[in-house]
Design a protein around this motif. Sequence first.
Motif, PDB file in Angstrom:
ATOM      1  N   HIS A  57       0.852  -1.192   0.000  1.00 17.29           N
ATOM      2  CA  HIS A  57       0.000   0.000   0.000  1.00 17.29           C
ATOM      3  C   HIS A  57       0.886   1.239   0.000  1.00 17.29           C
ATOM      4  O   HIS A  57       1.983   1.211   0.565  1.00 17.29           O
ATOM      5  CB  HIS A  57      -0.870   0.044   1.268  1.00 17.29           C
ATOM      6  CG  HIS A  57      -1.850  -1.081   1.358  1.00 17.29           C
ATOM      7  ND1 HIS A  57      -1.629  -2.204   2.115  1.00 17.29           N
ATOM      8  CD2 HIS A  57      -3.058  -1.254   0.779  1.00 17.29           C
ATOM      9  CE1 HIS A  57      -2.676  -3.025   2.000  1.00 17.29           C
ATOM     10  NE2 HIS A  57      -3.551  -2.472   1.200  1.00 17.29           N
ATOM     11  N   ALA A  64      -3.208  -2.905  -3.992  1.00 17.54           N
ATOM     12  CA  ALA A  64      -4.071  -3.978  -4.508  1.00 17.54           C
ATOM     13  C   ALA A  64      -3.750  -4.344  -5.961  1.00 17.54           C
ATOM     14  O   ALA A  64      -4.634  -4.684  -6.738  1.00 17.54           O
ATOM     15  CB  ALA A  64      -5.548  -3.590  -4.352  1.00 17.54           C
ATOM     16  N   ALA A  80     -13.902  -4.754  -5.489  1.00 16.29           N
ATOM     17  CA  ALA A  80     -13.385  -5.439  -4.293  1.00 16.29           C
ATOM     18  C   ALA A  80     -12.009  -4.885  -3.928  1.00 16.29           C
ATOM     19  O   ALA A  80     -11.664  -4.755  -2.747  1.00 16.29           O
ATOM     20  CB  ALA A  80     -13.296  -6.947  -4.560  1.00 16.29           C
ATOM     21  N   ARG A  81     -11.215  -4.522  -4.926  1.00  8.54           N
ATOM     22  CA  ARG A  81      -9.882  -3.997  -4.642  1.00  8.54           C
ATOM     23  C   ARG A  81      -9.973  -2.598  -4.017  1.00  8.54           C
ATOM     24  O   ARG A  81      -9.247  -2.272  -3.085  1.00  8.54           O
ATOM     25  CB  ARG A  81      -9.019  -3.985  -5.917  1.00  8.54           C
ATOM     26  CG  ARG A  81      -8.627  -5.408  -6.271  1.00  8.54           C
ATOM     27  CD  ARG A  81      -7.904  -5.585  -7.548  1.00  8.54           C
ATOM     28  NE  ARG A  81      -7.898  -7.003  -7.847  1.00  8.54           N
ATOM     29  CZ  ARG A  81      -6.924  -7.865  -7.509  1.00  8.54           C
ATOM     30  NH1 ARG A  81      -5.849  -7.439  -6.887  1.00  8.54           N
ATOM     31  NH2 ARG A  81      -7.025  -9.155  -7.785  1.00  8.54           N
ATOM     32  N   ASP A 127     -12.508  -1.611  -2.244  1.00  2.11           N
ATOM     33  CA  ASP A 127     -13.011  -1.858  -0.875  1.00  2.11           C
ATOM     34  C   ASP A 127     -11.852  -2.212   0.054  1.00  2.11           C
ATOM     35  O   ASP A 127     -11.783  -1.764   1.196  1.00  2.11           O
ATOM     36  CB  ASP A 127     -14.020  -3.017  -0.872  1.00  2.11           C
ATOM     37  CG  ASP A 127     -15.360  -2.602  -1.469  1.00  2.11           C
ATOM     38  OD1 ASP A 127     -15.552  -1.385  -1.707  1.00  2.11           O
ATOM     39  OD2 ASP A 127     -16.199  -3.487  -1.713  1.00  2.11           O
ATOM     40  N   GLU A 128     -10.946  -3.034  -0.467  1.00  6.01           N
ATOM     41  CA  GLU A 128      -9.809  -3.460   0.362  1.00  6.01           C
ATOM     42  C   GLU A 128      -8.942  -2.250   0.733  1.00  6.01           C
ATOM     43  O   GLU A 128      -8.536  -2.075   1.880  1.00  6.01           O
ATOM     44  CB  GLU A 128      -8.993  -4.513  -0.396  1.00  6.01           C
ATOM     45  CG  GLU A 128      -7.852  -5.140   0.396  1.00  6.01           C
ATOM     46  CD  GLU A 128      -6.532  -4.376   0.302  1.00  6.01           C
ATOM     47  OE1 GLU A 128      -5.956  -4.096   1.364  1.00  6.01           O
ATOM     48  OE2 GLU A 128      -6.088  -4.020  -0.804  1.00  6.01           O
ATOM     49  N   ILE A 129      -8.690  -1.384  -0.272  1.00  3.62           N
ATOM     50  CA  ILE A 129      -7.855  -0.188  -0.019  1.00  3.62           C
ATOM     51  C   ILE A 129      -8.543   0.718   1.005  1.00  3.62           C
ATOM     52  O   ILE A 129      -7.932   1.217   1.951  1.00  3.62           O
ATOM     53  CB  ILE A 129      -7.608   0.577  -1.350  1.00  3.62           C
ATOM     54  CG1 ILE A 129      -6.712  -0.251  -2.261  1.00  3.62           C
ATOM     55  CG2 ILE A 129      -7.012   1.948  -1.091  1.00  3.62           C
ATOM     56  CD1 ILE A 129      -6.581   0.313  -3.674  1.00  3.62           C
ATOM     57  N   GLU A 130      -9.852   0.906   0.821  1.00  3.44           N
ATOM     58  CA  GLU A 130     -10.593   1.809   1.718  1.00  3.44           C
ATOM     59  C   GLU A 130     -10.633   1.245   3.143  1.00  3.44           C
ATOM     60  O   GLU A 130     -10.471   1.987   4.117  1.00  3.44           O
ATOM     61  CB  GLU A 130     -12.013   1.992   1.181  1.00  3.44           C
ATOM     62  CG  GLU A 130     -12.750   3.094   1.898  1.00  3.44           C
ATOM     63  CD  GLU A 130     -14.058   3.472   1.217  1.00  3.44           C
ATOM     64  OE1 GLU A 130     -14.399   2.892   0.163  1.00  3.44           O
ATOM     65  OE2 GLU A 130     -14.738   4.352   1.765  1.00  3.44           O
ATOM     66  N   ALA A 131     -10.820  -0.061   3.251  1.00  2.00           N
ATOM     67  CA  ALA A 131     -10.851  -0.679   4.590  1.00  2.00           C
ATOM     68  C   ALA A 131      -9.487  -0.549   5.256  1.00  2.00           C
ATOM     69  O   ALA A 131      -9.378  -0.255   6.452  1.00  2.00           O
ATOM     70  CB  ALA A 131     -11.254  -2.148   4.469  1.00  2.00           C
ATOM     71  N   TRP A 132      -8.441  -0.721   4.467  1.00  2.00           N
ATOM     72  CA  TRP A 132      -7.080  -0.645   5.024  1.00  2.00           C
ATOM     73  C   TRP A 132      -6.799   0.767   5.552  1.00  2.00           C
ATOM     74  O   TRP A 132      -6.379   0.935   6.685  1.00  2.00           O
ATOM     75  CB  TRP A 132      -6.069  -1.034   3.935  1.00  2.00           C
ATOM     76  CG  TRP A 132      -4.648  -0.958   4.387  1.00  2.00           C
ATOM     77  CD1 TRP A 132      -3.961  -1.892   5.117  1.00  2.00           C
ATOM     78  CD2 TRP A 132      -3.731   0.127   4.164  1.00  2.00           C
ATOM     79  NE1 TRP A 132      -2.673  -1.460   5.349  1.00  2.00           N
ATOM     80  CE2 TRP A 132      -2.504  -0.225   4.774  1.00  2.00           C
ATOM     81  CE3 TRP A 132      -3.821   1.343   3.495  1.00  2.00           C
ATOM     82  CZ2 TRP A 132      -1.388   0.599   4.738  1.00  2.00           C
ATOM     83  CZ3 TRP A 132      -2.706   2.171   3.473  1.00  2.00           C
ATOM     84  CH2 TRP A 132      -1.509   1.799   4.092  1.00  2.00           C
TER      85      TRP A 132
END
Length: 505
Positions: A278, A297, A309-310, A312-317
């Motif tokens: 990241h 991602a 989905a990628r 979402d992963e970045i935003e959650a991180w």
Amino acid sequence: MNVGDEQTVSLWMDTDVLLKAPALRRNEKADTVVIGSGIAGLSTAYELAERGHDVVVLDRGAIAKGMTSRTTAHLTSLSDDSFDALIKMRDLEGAKIFYQSHSAAIDRIETIQRDRSIACNFRRVDGYLFPALGHDASELDPELDAGRKIGVEMEDARGLPFRGLSDTRCLRYLNQGTFHPLRYLRGVAAAIQNHGGRIYANTTVEKVEEDEDGVTVSTAGGKSVRAKFAVVATNSPIIDRLTIHTKQAPYRTYAMAFTIPRGTIGDALYWDTLDEYHYVRLQPGPGTTDYLIVGGADHKTGEADDAPARFDEIEAWIGQLIPDLGREVHRWSGQILDPIDYAAFIGLNPGNDRIYIATGDSGQGMTHGVIASILLSDLIVKGENPWSEFYDPSRKIPSGIKNFIVENATVLKNFAEYIAPGELASVKELKPGQGAIIRDGLRKIAAYRDDKGKLHKCSAVCTHVGCHIHWNSLERCWDCPCHGSQFAIDGTVLNGPAIAPLEKL
Ligand code: FES
């Protein structure tokens, strides 16, 4: 969206900073013709123009609107493959050249924007490498050790401005940088024009030919540029069928920009140690607001089509690290070309005496692009540069190394798609906004139904060397997994190495 554009818009494109330029409508002559108007192309044209060369720049699209406009513009002298891995791959002397050349690129940008009074938000900032969440801090040890051997300006430090990481060990790198890439290039382009250089947009180069006295560049519009030298800075070189393309692999990366109250975190660059790492930086916004840019991602081009989905992963991180994040203002993707021995290919194109290339930007396209401008202008004007051997496109890469085998397996796997079934049984199954590969007898077609229900059909065979393209639903374009060509829904080339459009059906 115009046919020929990708779908997403980066934070940089949101500002009206692209230079407007005409298409080439007459034959031209120059000392050097530069193909490609991203950071590598414009910076090289700038250095040559400064040294008295008459330059012409050509781009197939708008000026600086290729992958340079999709960067997150981290200016770093680190290796994004890690210095530890770089020393093992290219030895200590090679790693020192990498560090020195990337540091020199940041210095060069700093000098040019200052001397030319380019308002591009250039700042010197620190960079922080920190352990991926849940990882042990001891994984920083090899990097600290490698950095010390190279002589990197760095410290073993503690504390990051992220929730739960205020006492986390990290490595702090001094004298990194960041800027607004398109504002910077607008100033660079103006300087080229002030020197008498000519810049042409919407001019597709079809052929680059070399003879004893020079080069001739021919365009799809039937015009040509005759010059002593050519520089091909098209992200992925349009003049190579295979040589360079076996030494690098295309990856897609994702980025988002959020508003954030100024002062929430320090102005710096941040990376974690995940394999697909990241990356985080700030960009000044209006009033007391900044933009926080976060990305990661990555995946190999064409091997996934799951952008939501990628993101979402970045935003959650980032949400775990910065709970006070504001609203999302942009999300976009871009493509990088990952060199399998960890440094770009800059120099004479293998087999040529007058045609130079710059490619293999990895996650460090801004600095690699400026290194290209220093190195290539030296080679063209003086015939030598101390970094030339390290970045030589003809350098030998041991074909037994793991990266070579893994990255080139993509091509073999892709050719098996000639006999595989299509993704849908028929175009009737395509929904509005959807693209898919569909078998039609012996051949495969790339079919896309637009939002109004109109069907667009092209051959699914990439015009570079014949791999099968894959649908990219985020950017609504076709991506070639083999060497990174991208095509619009009407088959127009968006990104090389392909030159010819997809066959329309
Ligand atoms: Fe090389 Fe498509 S980019 S075959």
